[in-house]
Design a protein around this motif. Structure first.
Motif, mmCIF file in Angstrom:
data_model
loop_
_atom_site.group_PDB
_atom_site.id
_atom_site.type_symbol
_atom_site.label_atom_id
_atom_site.label_comp_id
_atom_site.label_asym_id
_atom_site.label_seq_id
_atom_site.Cartn_x
_atom_site.Cartn_y
_atom_site.Cartn_z
ATOM 1 N N ALA A 1 0.726 -0.621 -0.120
ATOM 2 C CA ALA A 1 0.286 0.206 -0.492
ATOM 3 C C ALA A 1 1.006 0.983 -0.255
ATOM 4 N N THR A 2 2.032 0.649 0.534
ATOM 5 C CA THR A 2 2.809 2.446 0.680
ATOM 6 C C THR A 2 4.034 2.240 0.140
ATOM 7 N N ASP A 3 4.934 1.013 -0.123
ATOM 8 C CA ASP A 3 6.049 1.053 -0.012
ATOM 9 C C ASP A 3 6.444 1.059 -1.895
ATOM 10 N N SER A 4 7.907 1.755 -2.492
ATOM 11 C CA SER A 4 8.624 1.581 -3.813
ATOM 12 C C SER A 4 7.740 -0.066 -4.189
ATOM 13 N N VAL A 5 8.838 0.240 -5.702
ATOM 14 C CA VAL A 5 9.077 -0.928 -6.633
ATOM 15 C C VAL A 5 10.036 -1.582 -6.362
ATOM 16 N N LEU A 6 10.429 -3.359 -6.309
ATOM 17 C CA LEU A 6 11.457 -3.936 -6.032
ATOM 18 C C LEU A 6 11.982 -4.481 -7.743
ATOM 19 N N SER A 7 13.025 -3.732 -8.146
ATOM 20 C CA SER A 7 13.493 -3.535 -9.508
ATOM 21 C C SER A 7 14.228 -4.613 -10.174
ATOM 22 N N GLU A 8 13.794 -4.806 -11.222
ATOM 23 C CA GLU A 8 14.373 -5.641 -12.357
ATOM 24 C C GLU A 8 13.767 -7.349 -12.076
ATOM 25 N N SER B 1 0.563 -1.013 -11.174
ATOM 26 C CA SER B 1 1.329 -0.314 -11.582
ATOM 27 C C SER B 1 2.598 -0.419 -10.428
ATOM 28 N N LEU B 2 3.158 -1.489 -9.690
ATOM 29 C CA LEU B 2 3.795 -1.253 -8.883
ATOM 30 C C LEU B 2 4.629 -2.340 -9.417
ATOM 31 N N PHE B 3 3.858 -3.579 -9.623
ATOM 32 C CA PHE B 3 4.660 -4.810 -10.111
ATOM 33 C C PHE B 3 5.064 -4.295 -11.389
ATOM 34 N N SER B 4 4.103 -3.499 -12.563
ATOM 35 C CA SER B 4 4.922 -3.618 -13.274
ATOM 36 C C SER B 4 5.557 -2.924 -13.971
ATOM 37 N N ARG C 1 10.805 -5.922 -19.008
ATOM 38 C CA ARG C 1 9.926 -6.961 -20.040
ATOM 39 C C ARG C 1 10.074 -7.986 -20.559
ATOM 40 N N GLY C 2 8.967 -8.193 -20.369
ATOM 41 C CA GLY C 2 8.722 -9.752 -20.948
ATOM 42 C C GLY C 2 8.639 -11.447 -19.813
ATOM 43 N N GLY C 3 8.862 -10.001 -18.713
ATOM 44 C CA GLY C 3 9.089 -10.947 -17.306
ATOM 45 C C GLY C 3 7.022 -11.196 -16.640
ATOM 46 N N PHE C 4 6.723 -11.894 -16.256
ATOM 47 C CA PHE C 4 5.346 -13.054 -15.984
ATOM 48 C C PHE C 4 5.404 -12.235 -14.321
ATOM 49 N N LEU C 5 3.615 -11.537 -14.248
ATOM 50 C CA LEU C 5 3.322 -12.029 -13.095
ATOM 51 C C LEU C 5 2.419 -12.629 -12.763
ATOM 52 N N CYS C 6 1.853 -14.130 -11.615
ATOM 53 C CA CYS C 6 1.353 -14.617 -11.017
ATOM 54 C C CYS C 6 0.436 -13.682 -9.995
ATOM 55 N N LEU C 7 -0.905 -14.089 -11.321
ATOM 56 C CA LEU C 7 -2.482 -13.516 -9.394
ATOM 57 C C LEU C 7 -2.716 -14.557 -8.958
ATOM 58 N N GLY C 8 -3.371 -14.325 -8.455
ATOM 59 C CA GLY C 8 -4.777 -15.293 -8.079
ATOM 60 C C GLY C 8 -6.038 -15.800 -8.974
ATOM 61 N N SER C 9 -6.558 -16.410 -8.607
ATOM 62 C CA SER C 9 -8.440 -17.159 -9.021
ATOM 63 C C SER C 9 -8.898 -15.909 -9.457
ATOM 64 N N HIS C 10 -9.041 -15.488 -8.551
ATOM 65 C CA HIS C 10 -10.039 -14.293 -8.935
ATOM 66 C C HIS C 10 -9.840 -13.055 -9.477
ATOM 67 N N GLU C 11 -8.606 -12.891 -10.067
ATOM 68 C CA GLU C 11 -8.078 -11.331 -9.471
ATOM 69 C C GLU C 11 -7.656 -11.437 -11.041
ATOM 70 N N GLU C 12 -7.273 -10.015 -11.425
ATOM 71 C CA GLU C 12 -7.522 -9.965 -13.000
ATOM 72 C C GLU C 12 -6.523 -8.296 -13.498
ATOM 73 N N VAL C 13 -5.592 -8.566 -14.557
ATOM 74 C CA VAL C 13 -4.631 -7.074 -15.090
ATOM 75 C C VAL C 13 -5.536 -6.660 -15.978
ATOM 76 N N PHE D 1 -8.306 -5.492 -17.243
ATOM 77 C CA PHE D 1 -9.161 -4.375 -17.040
ATOM 78 C C PHE D 1 -8.291 -3.089 -16.111
ATOM 79 N N SER D 2 -7.140 -2.650 -14.907
ATOM 80 C CA SER D 2 -6.487 -1.912 -14.879
ATOM 81 C C SER D 2 -5.538 -1.159 -16.098
ATOM 82 N N ILE D 3 -5.438 -0.031 -15.246
ATOM 83 C CA ILE D 3 -4.550 0.624 -15.730
ATOM 84 C C ILE D 3 -3.450 -0.041 -16.437
ATOM 85 N N PRO D 4 -2.177 -0.411 -15.950
ATOM 86 C CA PRO D 4 -1.249 -0.791 -16.266
ATOM 87 C C PRO D 4 -2.023 -1.981 -17.319
#
Length: 284
Positions: free
Chosen positions: A201-208, A231-234, A239-251, A253-256
């Motif tokens: 909710a408050t902390d910054s990115v972990l890069s690369e 957006s933090l995850f993006s 580039r070309g990295g992977f994002l794994c979300l939960g079974s009822h979560e979606e990316v 329809f979001s801004i990123p």
């Protein structure tokens, strides 16, 4: 003012007190989720209303830490949703082999089961020695348990079944030592795992990062906080990295969302597009 409106006001005041007193920001969490959790805490504390928690939190730091622990979503399993880990093993690992060193982030790691699951998978695929897994959570008590890597021996049967369904290639018993009703994970699984406090909710990115797992966490956030975290995850992913979300979560329809393509619907796995002009990556 009706009961529901009064409870909503009490909750708003409580969250503001928590933020101003301790700097912990829960104001972007789902109100229905927080209300259920707070009512449970009220009952277990022998209090009557959410408002009764405010003076306790203001003056009792130990009570506040217990409250934070109870607010956290700490129920998890090793290799939970085995099809997700099987997809990672068969479809994502072959792509990750191209990197000389891997950085993986397990966000909202709770008591560590998912981080250790990834460690086992990487070990079996010969990539663990060239990897670091950052496992983060805002709950220090959960992180302490995660670092210990000691779980109820009774859970091992479920963990073993999950592991084999996820495509495990060894005897799962080689990864832990059972003694007096407890199962301690092998020390080698901890060598390349870094547990750290991080608040989405408050902390910054972990890069690369080459892969981020944040499963069944976003469902407890409101839409604004979900957008922030995605957006933090993006920003954190290569580039070309992977994002794994939960079974009822979606990316999507979001801004990123236009920065990702879906790899698998059931597993809720997405890949960040390879180029800045958002052109598609080659299909698997």
């Amino acid at each position: 003012m009706g009961t529901d409106e009064l409870e909503a006001l009490e909750l708003d005041l409580l969250l503001e007190v928590v933020y101003r007193r301790y700097g912990r920001d829960f104001r972007g969490y789902s109100r229905s989720h927080l209300t259920r959790r707070m009512k449970n805490i009220v009952a277990r504390s022998g209090l009557e209303t959410i408002a009764d928690l405010i003076p306790r939190i203001l003056r009792d730091e130990a009570f506040f830490e217990k409250l934070v622990f109870q607010l956290s979503v700490t129920l998890t399993q090793m290799f939970r949703d085995p099809h997700v880990f099987k997809f990672i093993r068969t479809k994502i690992i072959p792509i990750l082999r191209a990197y000389p060193f891997l950085r993986i982030w397990v966000a909202g790691c709770a008591t560590g089961e998912e981080a250790y699951s990834i460690a086992i998978l990487l070990k079996e695929e010969g990539l663990y020695g060239n990897s670091v897994i950052f496992a983060t959570d805002f709950n220090d008590l959960a992180l302490e348990k995660a670092r210990e890597g000691i779980y109820d021996d009774g859970q091992m049967r479920l963990f073993t079944a999950n592991y084999h369904e996820a495509g495990g290639i060894e005897s799962f018993s080689r990864y832990y030592h059972a003694h007096y009703g407890a199962a301690a994970l092998d020390q080698s699984l901890k060598e390349n795992v870094v547990f750290a406090n991080h608040n989405l909710a408050t902390d910054s990115v972990l890069s690369e990062m080459h892969m981020i797992l944040c499963r069944n966490v976003l469902i407890y956030f409101d839409r604004k906080l979900q957008e922030r975290v995605l957006s933090l995850f993006s920003e954190s992913l290569v580039r070309g990295g992977f994002l794994c979300l939960g079974s009822h979560e979606e990316v999507q329809f979001s801004i990123p969302g236009d920065q990702f393509s879906r790899m698998d619907y059931e597993a809720r796995i997405f890949r960040k597009l390879l180029t800045r002009d958002n052109s598609e990556w080659a299909p698997l």
